[in-house]
Design a protein around this motif. Structure first.
Motif: not given
Length: 239
Positions: A145-146, A110-112, A151-152, A189-191
């Motif tokens: 964070i995402a 999960v990227s910025q 996420t869904l 969920v952190k970057v």
């Protein structure tokens, strides 16, 4: 006021709302409700109201008296759906797998850039997601964070349910996302985190034209004990 007088005054209302009689009675009279039921023949209207209430309670008890097989409620006999062909074969296969983990996905970074693109599409530019400098200074997580909805949105990829080259249910004519029963985000969920989904089959139910599946999906964060997301997902298969 005597009960008979009360019934006479409330005759029209009771005719339309017979099940509210008990609620209208005063607490003192309500204590003798059982005795009223035994002596309902003293007043025809009271007897009719009690008969209606008894019929209603009996109907509700019959509707709620569903048996359970493998922890799943069984519908009344007249509503049982008969399956045949590929639907029946898959139903038998999936029934044997209830409670099992059916899929463990690959890790996804999960990227910025991914977070920013999601913010652009949805219009959610809250700084905890899109402003790394402010997040370092003010966020308790010290980084962006995402979005929970990101996420869904990643679930089809995380669960491998959209791989046309290797479909999860190749015998089904169509697979439909029917919705979510429950969603929780226990941990952010952190970057630059890696996430993956673990799927467990919780229930399989015959429906007209196919099957309905309830899946329990947990989105893991690499190196973190708590999950980033826990979902109950409903999928329908049509044949």
């Amino acid at each position: 006021m005597k009960v008979v007088d009360f019934l006479k005054r409330k005759r029209e209302i009771l005719a339309q709302h017979p099940f509210e009689l008990k609620d209208w009675l005063s607490p003192a009279i309500r204590d003798y409700w059982r005795e009223f039921q035994q002596k309902a023949h003293l007043h025809p209207l009271l007897g009719r109201v009690l008969d209606l209430q008894g019929d209603s309670q009996s109907m509700l008890q019959q509707q709620g008296a569903a048996q359970a097989v493998n922890g799943q409620p069984v519908p009344p006999q007249e509503s049982i759906i008969e399956l045949d062909g590929e639907a029946a074969t898959l139903f038998a296969t999936l029934q044997a797998r209830i409670g099992e983990e059916t899929h463990v996905g690959e890790w996804l970074h999960v990227s910025q850039q991914m977070i920013d693109q999601f913010a652009a599409v949805t219009g959610d530019h809250q700084w905890i997601h899109t402003n790394p400098e402010r997040a370092v200074a003010e966020s308790p997580f010290k980084t962006t964070i995402a979005h929970g909805f990101l996420t869904l949105a990643l679930l089809p990829q995380l669960t491998g349910s959209v791989d046309e080259a290797n479909p999860e249910f190749p015998t089904a004519r169509m697979v439909v996302n029917f919705g979510l029963d429950q969603v929780r985000f226990p941990y952010p969920v952190k970057v630059d985190s890696n996430i993956r989904a673990r799927t467990k089959l919780a229930r399989v139910t015959p429906i007209k034209g196919g099957l309905e599946l309830l899946k329990e999906i947990k989105v893991e964060i690499e190196g973190v004990r708590r999950p980033g997301c826990v979902i109950e997902s409903v999928t329908r298969l049509y044949f």
